[in-house]
Write an enzyme that holds these catalytic residues in place. Structure first.
Site, PDB file in Angstrom:
ATOM      1  N   GLU A   1       0.819  -1.203   0.000  1.00 58.36           N
ATOM      2  CA  GLU A   1       0.000   0.000   0.000  1.00 58.36           C
ATOM      3  C   GLU A   1       0.859   1.261   0.000  1.00 58.36           C
ATOM      4  O   GLU A   1       0.559   2.232  -0.716  1.00 58.36           O
ATOM      5  CB  GLU A   1      -0.921   0.011   1.231  1.00 58.36           C
TER       6      GLU A   1
ATOM      7  N   SER B   1      19.444 -39.135 -16.653  1.00 52.92           N
ATOM      8  CA  SER B   1      18.184 -38.412 -16.442  1.00 52.92           C
ATOM      9  C   SER B   1      18.176 -37.034 -17.088  1.00 52.92           C
ATOM     10  O   SER B   1      17.158 -36.340 -17.021  1.00 52.92           O
ATOM     11  CB  SER B   1      17.915 -38.254 -14.934  1.00 52.92           C
TER      12      SER B   1
ATOM     13  N   ASP C   1      24.014 -36.318  -8.367  1.00 53.94           N
ATOM     14  CA  ASP C   1      23.868 -35.344  -9.445  1.00 53.94           C
ATOM     15  C   ASP C   1      24.776 -34.127  -9.310  1.00 53.94           C
ATOM     16  O   ASP C   1      24.981 -33.400 -10.282  1.00 53.94           O
ATOM     17  CB  ASP C   1      22.414 -34.860  -9.508  1.00 53.94           C
TER      18      ASP C   1
ATOM     19  N   LEU D   1      21.431 -26.145  -7.653  1.00 59.25           N
ATOM     20  CA  LEU D   1      20.123 -25.730  -7.117  1.00 59.25           C
ATOM     21  C   LEU D   1      19.940 -24.212  -7.156  1.00 59.25           C
ATOM     22  O   LEU D   1      19.348 -23.623  -6.258  1.00 59.25           O
ATOM     23  CB  LEU D   1      19.915 -26.246  -5.687  1.00 59.25           C
TER      24      LEU D   1
ATOM     25  N   ARG E   1      17.988 -20.069 -12.568  1.00 53.14           N
ATOM     26  CA  ARG E   1      18.693 -19.490 -13.703  1.00 53.14           C
ATOM     27  C   ARG E   1      17.722 -19.162 -14.835  1.00 53.14           C
ATOM     28  O   ARG E   1      16.744 -19.873 -15.065  1.00 53.14           O
ATOM     29  CB  ARG E   1      19.759 -20.462 -14.220  1.00 53.14           C
TER      30      ARG E   1
ATOM     31  N   ALA F   1       8.883 -39.415   1.662  1.00 52.33           N
ATOM     32  CA  ALA F   1       8.816 -39.084   3.088  1.00 52.33           C
ATOM     33  C   ALA F   1       7.893 -37.897   3.333  1.00 52.33           C
ATOM     34  O   ALA F   1       7.118 -37.876   4.292  1.00 52.33           O
ATOM     35  CB  ALA F   1      10.218 -38.785   3.615  1.00 52.33           C
TER      36      ALA F   1
END
Length: 341
Positions: A53, A169, A201, A205, A208, A275
């Site tokens: 605001e 993958s 891998d 993280l 981008r 999980a």
């Protein structure tokens, strides 16, 4: 501009605050001058900065006097690191305020009453469904459940496989789906993987853009599990958000380690996702599905103990989006879909 169109603009503006406003809600505001033209638009700034605001009032200047404010959340009524937005609207001479969602936080609520007491005409519940299911959704989850909003992200072929039997993958989904996933990272507070994925891998993280540059906002990077990361792990590089290692296999410990987070993205692998599902902590699923059949390899989610169809976890379909050759299916847990205020 009418009130409905102005609320659409306010909701769009609030997206600018996602990821940067935490733990404050990402709010958007529009000020219409007395003649109905747009005089100012604002979104919540980082903690300690102006609320939506105030940003909109600054943009509007004197045009706010006698005008109308449209806000995605009821203007706050308390003094914290900034002053109460309800009082700022009164002092600016705004004649009407229309807001979407009532503030569920008892500390900040009451702005509508303050405005009415000052002679301002106030209407609540304007486009509440759209606002609740927009950028405010993670903050509302935090208010209602006392924890962040959790989205499980899955990228798989149509048979639910996330990797071939040999472990390859990259990449199952195409560039448009990957760009979308990175833009999502740029709006969240934290991204979670397990130590198995971190070691296998070696990801960064980071969030981008299509050309590889970093988005201005980077989420915290959380690794769940007992194994430590090697010294040369890419997660240890001084790019992206802070690295948080949680020496546990309990998803609740991850959320406890993120006391200010509003929105957490769980990217796996399958045991970590399982999980979170098993603990009942998944509010939403972003499933990026590629037109690919592997027939074998790693499944996307592993939930021990589910042996029958009745034991499965059912979600409702929120949206289906075409991303190049891939499809994004967004699912919501029925208990966290919007509620009327």
């Amino acid at each position: 501009m009418d009130i409905a169109a102005a609320m659409d603009r306010a909701i769009s503006a609030s997206r600018e605050a996602m990821g940067i406003s935490s733990p404050n809600p990402p709010v958007g505001a529009v000020i219409l001058a007395a003649d109905g033209t747009v005089a100012g638009i604002g979104a919540t700034r980082p903690p300690g900065g102006p609320h939506a605001e105030v940003m909109a009032l600054r943009a509007a200047g004197e045009a706010a006097r006698g005008g109308t404010a449209i806000v995605t959340l009821e203007p706050c009524n308390h003094t914290g690191r900034t002053g109460p937005c309800a009082q700022a609207l009164v002092e600016a001479g705004v004649a009407e305020v229309h807001y979407a969602v009532s503030d569920p936080n008892p500390v900040a609520a009451g702005g509508a009453d303050t405005l009415r007491a000052a002679g301002v005409r106030v209407t609540g519940g304007v486009a509440a469904h759209d606002a609740e299911n927009g950028p405010l959704r993670p903050w509302l989850t935090r208010q209602r459940l006392g924890r962040p909003h959790v989205t499980a992200k899955i990228a798989s072929g149509i048979d639910g496989r996330i990797a071939a039997p040999d472990g390859t993958s990259q990449w199952i989904t195409g560039p448009r789906a990957r760009d979308h996933a990175h833009s999502q990272r740029a709006r969240i507070d934290a991204i979670v993987i397990g130590t198995g994925t971190a070691l296998a891998d070696n990801p960064t993280l980071t969030a981008r853009t299509a050309d590889g540059t970093l988005y201005p906002h980077q989420p915290a990077r959380v690794v769940l599990g007992h194994r430590d990361l090697p010294a040369d792990a890419r997660l240890r590089e001084p790019v992206g958000g802070p690295l948080i290692q949680v020496d546990s296999h309990d998803p609740a410990d991850v959320l406890a380690a993120l006391p200010d987070a509003l929105w957490v993205l769980v990217e796996g692998g399958p045991s970590i996702l399982g999980a979170f599902f098993a603990a009942g902590l998944v509010d939403e699923v972003d499933a990026y599905v590629a037109p690919l059949v592997l027939g074998a390899g790693r499944s996307s989610v592993e939930i021990p103990g589910v042996t029958t169809l009745d034991g499965g976890l059912r979600f409702s379909t929120r949206s289906v989006t075409r991303l190049g050759e891939d499809i994004l299916v967004t699912l919501a847990r029925p208990s966290t879909t919007s509620r009327d205020n």
